[in-house]
Design an enzyme around this catalytic site. Sequence first.
Site, mmCIF file in Angstrom:
data_model
loop_
_atom_site.group_PDB
_atom_site.id
_atom_site.type_symbol
_atom_site.label_atom_id
_atom_site.label_comp_id
_atom_site.label_asym_id
_atom_site.label_seq_id
_atom_site.Cartn_x
_atom_site.Cartn_y
_atom_site.Cartn_z
ATOM 1 N N SER A 1 37.369 38.446 31.067
ATOM 2 C CA SER A 1 36.521 39.208 31.869
ATOM 3 C C SER A 1 35.640 38.275 32.762
ATOM 4 O O SER A 1 34.945 38.724 33.759
ATOM 5 C CB SER A 1 35.414 40.220 31.002
ATOM 6 N N LYS B 1 29.553 38.075 29.497
ATOM 7 C CA LYS B 1 29.156 38.636 30.870
ATOM 8 C C LYS B 1 28.006 38.008 31.639
ATOM 9 O O LYS B 1 27.154 37.160 31.082
ATOM 10 C CB LYS B 1 28.619 39.876 30.716
#
Lengths: 424, 199
Positions: free
Chosen positions: B115, B152
């Site tokens: 990610s 993230k």
Amino acid sequence: MKRAIAHVDADAFFASVEQSLHPEYRGKPLVTGLERNIVSAASYEAKALGISRGIALWDVKKICPECIILPSDYETYSLYSFRLFEILRQYSPCVEEYSIDEAYVDLTGVSRLHRKSYRMIAEEIQKTVNKRLGIGVSVGLSVTKILAKLASGLEKPRGITIIEETGLMEFLSRIQVGKICGIGPKTVELLEKFGVRTAGDFSKLSEEAVKRYTGKIGLELWREIKGEMVYKVEDLPSKRYSIIKSKTFTPPSSNREFIFAQAVRNLESACIKAQRHRLISKRLILFLRLNDFSHTSFKIELFTPTNSPIEFIKELRRSFEAIFDSTKLYRATGIALEKMREIKEKQYSLFDNEERTEELECLYEEITKMSERYGKHVVSAGTSLYLKRKTDSSRATKPIRKEKLLPGETFRKRIRIPVWEIGV
Amino acid sequence: MKKRIITQERILLLQRYLRKNGKLPSFRELGVLLGFKSPNASARFYRAIEQAGYIRRDGTKLISTSLLAGFKCYSSISAGFPSPAEDELCDVISLEEYLIGNNESVFLVKVSGDSMIGAGIMPGDIIIVNRGADPISNDIVVAEVDGEWTLKYFIRTKHGVILRAANDSYPDILPKNELRIGGVVTGVVRRYYGGTRES
């Protein structure tokens, strides 16, 4: 407070470290000690089920089949320990590393520096350790070390307990005398005969009585719990290293040569470690553990310090013969090299055989090289012929940190930073 | 007779320490290194070697000079003009210091997901995480959202916190129930074997 001594004690340390590194273990019953088949630490969730240190894993599975059972990862626990002490040093330079998971901190006077009360400093220590390391600690705060230690044990986990001098007597009268660090079950029994049940009773004894019943150490404890400082916070680490190697064998045995061979193997393992860290010693202790868990030991003192097994082996045989009893069953042997020191400039005494020392050094250097290539103990004392061929059960009990190496790491050398096992 | 404070042996020990750790020992560590019983003795030793020019003071910080740090043991001594490069070596830091510093809350995390590819964090990389640190907007964080761990960007908006991937195939996460910041990512390490694979 005229003095402020804090005793910081990690809660279920080994288990907490595992829960800190593996978030999926949080809130679950967990024990460590898989490699020796007994619990070396139990998480609070496991403790709530009645699982405590020292019980057999077999029983753990009976009490709680879904309990998480892990091999001990002492390397990581040491890293956490080191970090815990470093965090404590940010509050006061005077920190005594009392054991792997507890420390004394002399906070006297630092409340001015931090502009906080001692209680607030204790709370901050607890919060900081939890935030940075993800483990809980309990803090005891008082005017002496023994009182501080007593305090930290009262409200675990994550407690902050302060024992003030005002109301000390009243407080002690509610504490059993056996709770005082240093007063063991035997002493408790003895004191009971004289009507001493609580710490309060103990503190009310006369000096002569304390001396008579419990000796010099008891007298020191008596002073400490009355608020008089006897023990200082020793902030300098002792430079004395020791190496302990011990191994349990199953089934228990009374075979003389087999057991001696086990002891020699321990000696060789200890010496390998000593050679790796360039440490030498002249004091060796041999332990034999009997099947009923009692043990006998023998202390050996050489003329010159060394880390060559050959130099110890003759004395080891002699002391082994002195304590070994072939009518008894033994379950483990152990070797401790004590009072080790670093190898510095060579200093030979009058009785030393310089040539021999140098020859041995060369010999072990070569053995080390061979071991690196062909595996540990590839060259060992002849007694090892009595050892059974190794049945490799160690594989399953290696800690995960040694199983899952990072690129470039080896089984022997790993980065000295804990690996946080979160799947991201 | 008064014992000399500065001895060859002590300086050698100090140099060895400096080379190994990339910093001067603290008073306590110096005590351990040279066998002083009190921090005061360490302080006295440092004062003495400061006067002798081995170290200098920058505010309250002690810095080694080239006299101490620049000293190297060569098996043979090359004659000729001394290299000025040697002199520059006193203000270097180790790779470890550069990436981690003196920090008790640093942890390594092995990355498995993709990610954060856009931020240069690949699956299999090792990230360096400052556990318990408070993030500011646009920091990369590891966080626990509704029971799941994720890596993230941490973005603060008027409407609350957003966790955003550096990979278009992942949507923004707007934590509904619980958001726990585990730590702030301060670096990433990737090791290539370069033909020297260890067993």
